[in-house]
Design an enzyme around this catalytic site. Structure first.
Site, PDB file in Angstrom:
ATOM      1  N   GLU A 282       2.196  -0.031   2.175  1.00 30.22           N
ATOM      2  CA  GLU A 282       3.356   0.704   1.829  1.00 30.22           C
ATOM      3  C   GLU A 282       3.271   1.576   0.486  1.00 30.22           C
ATOM      4  O   GLU A 282       3.864   2.497   0.151  1.00 30.22           O
ATOM      5  CB  GLU A 282       4.659  -0.245   1.439  1.00 30.22           C
TER       6      GLU A 282
ATOM      7  N   CYS B 130       0.645  -8.504   3.258  1.00 34.10           N
ATOM      8  CA  CYS B 130       0.041  -9.436   2.077  1.00 34.10           C
ATOM      9  C   CYS B 130       0.427 -10.833   2.378  1.00 34.10           C
ATOM     10  O   CYS B 130      -0.229 -11.576   3.328  1.00 34.10           O
ATOM     11  CB  CYS B 130       0.342  -9.021   0.532  1.00 34.10           C
TER      12      CYS B 130
ATOM     13  N   HIS C  61      -1.294  -3.812   0.590  1.00 31.22           N
ATOM     14  CA  HIS C  61      -0.007  -3.176   0.670  1.00 31.22           C
ATOM     15  C   HIS C  61      -0.167  -1.847   1.077  1.00 31.22           C
ATOM     16  O   HIS C  61      -0.240  -0.713   0.451  1.00 31.22           O
ATOM     17  CB  HIS C  61       0.689  -3.410  -0.696  1.00 31.22           C
TER      18      HIS C  61
END
Length: 542
Positions: free
Chosen positions: A502, A363, A500
């Site tokens: 993750e 990001c 994102h």
């Protein structure tokens, strides 16, 4: 444990704060804001729920006191409910919470809803000291059954004595509210010194709390959170829960990855691969909890160990990158907001690019990589983001068109899952081709769906100019022609994503971008002796 026994399980986090959601709260105040596929900004615990159960959750799985009060006050002001009644905590607020629990269970056709009631203070929540109460509620054969579990048995260090009084008083307080616990988890800090004494305390706790001895489980602080389910299995908690909820006992089917996870030590131990996390909120590592977990999943998948180095980006601004990053084999620059520390991130991106250190930008980390490239490769000295300077003369990062008329802060960013089509021949394509999960073929390439949380975006007006110099747009949103992934063509691995990744990484399925990043980091040697030909070392299928 319940899911491994074939039950349909869902989870609800109840948070006591009056914020509508954690989206407007500082990561240093509350930790990471986790984003679900449906675009909800939620407590970071939902990330753990998804990772542990390997399933996606929605807005229904996180409820704050602010949401409930908002709901009641809106109905009262609109006149759609209450009609002159006095609106009170009991029964109206309590009933609203109960409706949320039931709605979640019914919407997911769950056998069991696990409801976590948050700790009483933000400090406890952040530091993971303990949870006050966990309730399991199930709708089965038109009956409702409950299970309550309490925790906390502190060790008095001067006398090396475990104290059961906090547990006794907690049970007494719950009994005054009409709640009798069916099981007690005794949280201990030291797994070695306290075990024998903890066993001897079970009789005492059972006597004073009215809970059967086999339903008193001691749970020490373990070296790895993923070891907790295995520990509780050995202590017999699953059988206690199954019996109390009226389910038939059955043997669990445990995914093989969980045993390997339980055997892994903390990431804090010395590792084989040194990864630096350069961010704005490194003083509270919970701010990047999902990033750490995604690295842990790649670590497990590759059978290695990672040594994490936490570096505040402001220190790099003050003292230069070499002082902190000279030993790094890989660098992660995660998300964040506002200008503070961003020049340090830009210096980090330049350091990684010039020294060919594997770099993964998430990001904001992508945006800093683009600004750095524009300034120092394309010669656009004034390159900047309109987030930091609304009047920037060279806005290579700019406010998204759809965000220009947005005036409110909470819940108004580009949130949740959006599609992205990958460009063949790029590192991004290579990552997803190796993983063969979380993506589908789309006109000969891969189409993926990833979670977003941002207002600013790579400015398309600069794309052609920067691409000619080697900044590839390797992933595009097909609906809005927005760059979702960018990478530097002549660098072994320098890639950033606007989304994102993750948030979608799981123990069973490490995220492709993290997994490939770690593979390249393994090949890098700060002393210049890295393996030859990065690409061949991590070719597709290796």
């Amino acid at each position: 444990m319940l899911k491994n026994r074939g039950l349909r399980v869902t989870i609800l986090k109840l948070d006591p704060y009056l914020n509508v959601d954690p989206g407007t709260m500082s990561p240093l105040e509350h930790g990471e804001v986790f984003v679900t596929m449906d675009g909800s900004e939620t407590d970071l615990d939902l990330g753990h729920y998804e990772r542990f159960l390997n399933q996606d959750f929605t807005i229904l799985s996180n409820v704050t006191a602010g949401q409930i009060y908002n709901e009641l006050l809106d109905k009262e002001r609109m006149g759609s409910e209450f009609l002159g009644e006095t609106v009170q905590v009991v029964p109206h607020l309590v009933s609203a919470v109960a409706r949320r629990i039931k709605k979640l269970g019914e919407s997911e056709d769950a056998d069991v809803v696990i409801v976590e009631v948050a700790a009483r203070s933000a400090t406890w929540r952040r530091r993971r000291l303990s949870r006050r109460c966990v309730g399991c509620e199930t709708w089965r054969d038109a009956k409702t059954r409950f299970q309550y579990i309490l925790t906390l048995v502190p060790l008095l260090k001067p006398t090396n004595e475990l104290k059961t009084k906090p547990t006794q008083h907690s049970v007494r307080a719950l009994r005054a509210l009409g709640i009798q616990p069916d099981a007690i988890l005794c949280r201990l800090n030291d797994p070695t010194d306290s075990e024998e004494e903890a066993e001897s305390l079970k009789d005492k706790i059972s006597l004073h709390c009215g809970v059967p001895r086999d339903a008193i489980i001691y749970l020490p602080t373990l070296g790895n959170v993923y070891a907790v389910p295995g520990w509780l299995e050995k202590q017999g908690l699953a059988e206690v829960i199954m019996d109390r909820l009226g389910f038939e006992r059955r043997d669990p089917v445990v995914p093989p990855v969980w045993k390997a996870l339980a055997d892994k030590p903390n990431l804090a131990n010395d590792g084989e691969v040194s990864i630096a996390i350069v961010g704005k909120y490194t003083s509270l590592q919970d701010s990047y909890l999902s990033v750490v977990e995604a690295l842990r999943h790649a670590e497990l998948n590759q059978g290695i160990r990672i040594d994490l180095e936490w570096t505040p980006s402001e220190l790099i601004e003050e003292n230069g990158a070499d002082r902190y990053l000279s030993k790094a084999q890989g660098i992660v620059v995660p998300g964040g907001f506002d200008k503070r520390g961003t020049e340090g991130m830009i210096q980090t991106a330049q350091y990684a690019r010039e020294r060919e250190i594997p770099y993964l930008g998430l990001c904001l980390g992508l945006q800093m990589m683009i600004i750095e490239f524009a300034r120092h490769v394309a010669g656009i000295e004034e390159a900047d983001s309109t987030e930091f300077d609304a009047a920037a003369s060279e806005p290579v990062i700019a406010l998204m068109e759809e965000q220009k008329n947005v005036t409110e802060i909470g819940g108004t960013m580009r949130l949740g899952a959006y599609s992205c089509v990958l460009t063949p021949g790029t590192r991004a394509y290579e990552a997803y081709a190796m993983a063969k999960n979380g993506s589908e073929k789309h006109n000969g390439t891969f189409k993926i769906n990833e979670r977003h949380r941002h207002r600013f975006e790579y400015n398309n007006a600069y794309r052609d100019r920067l691409e000619r110099l080697g900044l590839l747009s390797s992933g595009m949103n097909p609906e809005l022609s927005l760059v979702e992934i960018a990478e530097i063509s002549d660098h072994p691995f320098m890639l950033g994503s606007q989304f994102h990744p993750e948030f979608r990484s799981r123990p069973e399925q490490p995220h492709p971008l993290f997994d490939l990043f770690v593979r390249y980091a393994r090949q890098f040697r700060p002393d210049g002796t890295q393996h030859q030909l990065f690409a061949s070392a991590v070719s597709v299928g290796s």
